[in-house]
Design an enzyme around this catalytic site. Structure first.
Site, short mmCIF file in Angstrom:
data_model
loop_
_atom_site.label_atom_id
_atom_site.label_comp_id
_atom_site.label_asym_id
_atom_site.label_seq_id
_atom_site.Cartn_x
_atom_site.Cartn_y
_atom_site.Cartn_z
N ASN A 16 0.84 -1.21 0.00
CA ASN A 16 0.00 0.00 0.00
C ASN A 16 0.87 1.26 0.00
O ASN A 16 0.55 2.23 -0.68
CB ASN A 16 -0.96 0.00 1.19
CG ASN A 16 -2.20 -0.81 0.89
OD1 ASN A 16 -3.01 -0.39 0.07
ND2 ASN A 16 -2.34 -1.97 1.51
N MET A 92 1.08 -2.90 12.08
CA MET A 92 0.37 -3.88 12.89
C MET A 92 0.62 -3.67 14.39
O MET A 92 1.09 -4.57 15.09
CB MET A 92 0.77 -5.29 12.46
CG MET A 92 0.32 -5.61 11.06
SD MET A 92 -1.41 -5.17 10.79
CE MET A 92 -1.84 -6.24 9.44
N LEU A 95 -2.17 1.91 18.51
CA LEU A 95 -1.60 3.20 18.90
C LEU A 95 -2.32 3.72 20.14
O LEU A 95 -3.51 3.47 20.33
CB LEU A 95 -1.73 4.18 17.74
CG LEU A 95 -0.82 3.81 16.55
CD1 LEU A 95 -1.31 4.44 15.26
CD2 LEU A 95 0.63 4.19 16.83
N ASN A 109 -6.06 5.03 8.12
CA ASN A 109 -5.70 3.61 8.08
C ASN A 109 -6.44 2.96 6.92
O ASN A 109 -7.49 3.45 6.49
CB ASN A 109 -6.12 2.94 9.40
CG ASN A 109 -5.77 1.46 9.44
OD1 ASN A 109 -4.67 1.05 9.05
ND2 ASN A 109 -6.70 0.63 9.89
N HIS A 111 -8.06 -0.86 5.98
CA HIS A 111 -8.39 -2.15 6.58
C HIS A 111 -9.10 -2.99 5.51
O HIS A 111 -9.96 -2.48 4.79
CB HIS A 111 -9.31 -1.95 7.80
CG HIS A 111 -9.70 -3.23 8.45
ND1 HIS A 111 -8.84 -3.95 9.25
CD2 HIS A 111 -10.85 -3.95 8.38
CE1 HIS A 111 -9.45 -5.06 9.65
NE2 HIS A 111 -10.66 -5.08 9.15
#
Ligand code: GAR
Length: 216
Positions: A16, A92, A95, A109, A111
């Site tokens: 990505n 992975m 936070l 993010n 997903h």
């Protein structure tokens, strides 16, 4: 054009990150990757970034006594690089609440499911086992609770009768590589507004071939 400076946080393969990096090669793309941070030494993503002459830093979480001190060091590096958007790309690690607040609506993010369904890990087999007809992927602003936050973009991917987890994952990944650079572009263009925990995108053009439905 003043480009939005982006920090990408990675832990692994970095496909990505590579998709965003490839998009930044277009002179008209409104963002640039100024920093790549990995929590894993030797992550493949780091080699990809170095090949593109991008500054990389490894911050090994095991060298820090707790989550907060690790996150504080990540924030320090991001600020030093002058970045205004933090992009999690296969990062992975959860936070801390402090980190999510410090980067509120500046932290995104991706997903591999149509959130809020199928949060967490091992999503592909879970989707197949649940008999869903569509999976997909979601780009979202990050809130402290895992895989939550205002949705910026989603692409739907049909489940095929002969799918196994790997085949399904590969087709979802193709769509991730389309919607992630697109979402970063929309943010850099100032098209994304969050109100009441719903993100709306104005005046955007969809990625070619991606099944994307707009909310504007
Ligand atoms: C991607 O499929 C991404 O959606 C997923 O990890 C993979 C990273 O691949 N992220 C998550 O599951 C986060 N909850 P990449 O390193 O090749 O980009």
């Amino acid at each position: 054009m003043v480009k939005l400076k982006v920090a990408v946080l990675v832990s692994g393969r970095g496909s990505n990150m590579q998709a965003i990096l490839d998009a930044t090669q277009d002179p008209d793309y409104p963002a640039e990757i100024a920093l790549v941070v990995s929590n894993i030494e030797g992550a493949a993503a780091l080699d990809r970034a170095r090949d593109a002459n991008i500054k990389t830093v490894t911050i090994a979480h095991k060298d820090f006594p707790d989550r907060e001190s690790f996150d504080a060091e990540v924030t320090r590096e991001i600020k030093e690089a002058g970045c205004a958007l933090v992009v999690l790309a296969g990062f992975m690690r959860l936070l801390s609440e402090e980190f999510c607040s410090a980067w509120h609506n500046q932290l995104i993010n991706i997903h591999p499911s149509l959130l809020p369904s199928f949060k967490g890990l091992d999503v592909y087999q879970r989707m197949i086992d649940a008999g869903v007809r569509f999976g997909g992927c979601t780009v979202h602003y990050v809130r402290h609770e895992m895989d939550t936050g205002p949705i910026i973009a989603q692409a739907a991917v049909p489940v095929h009768p002969d799918d196994d987890a790997d085949k399904f994952a590969a087709r979802i990944l193709e769509q991730e590589h389309k919607i992630y650079p697109l979402a970063v572009k929309w943010i850099a263009e100032g098209r994304v507004r969050v109100s009441g925990e719903v993100a709306r995108v104005t005046g955007a053009v969809p990625a070619e071939g991606a099944l994307i439905n707009f909310q504007s």
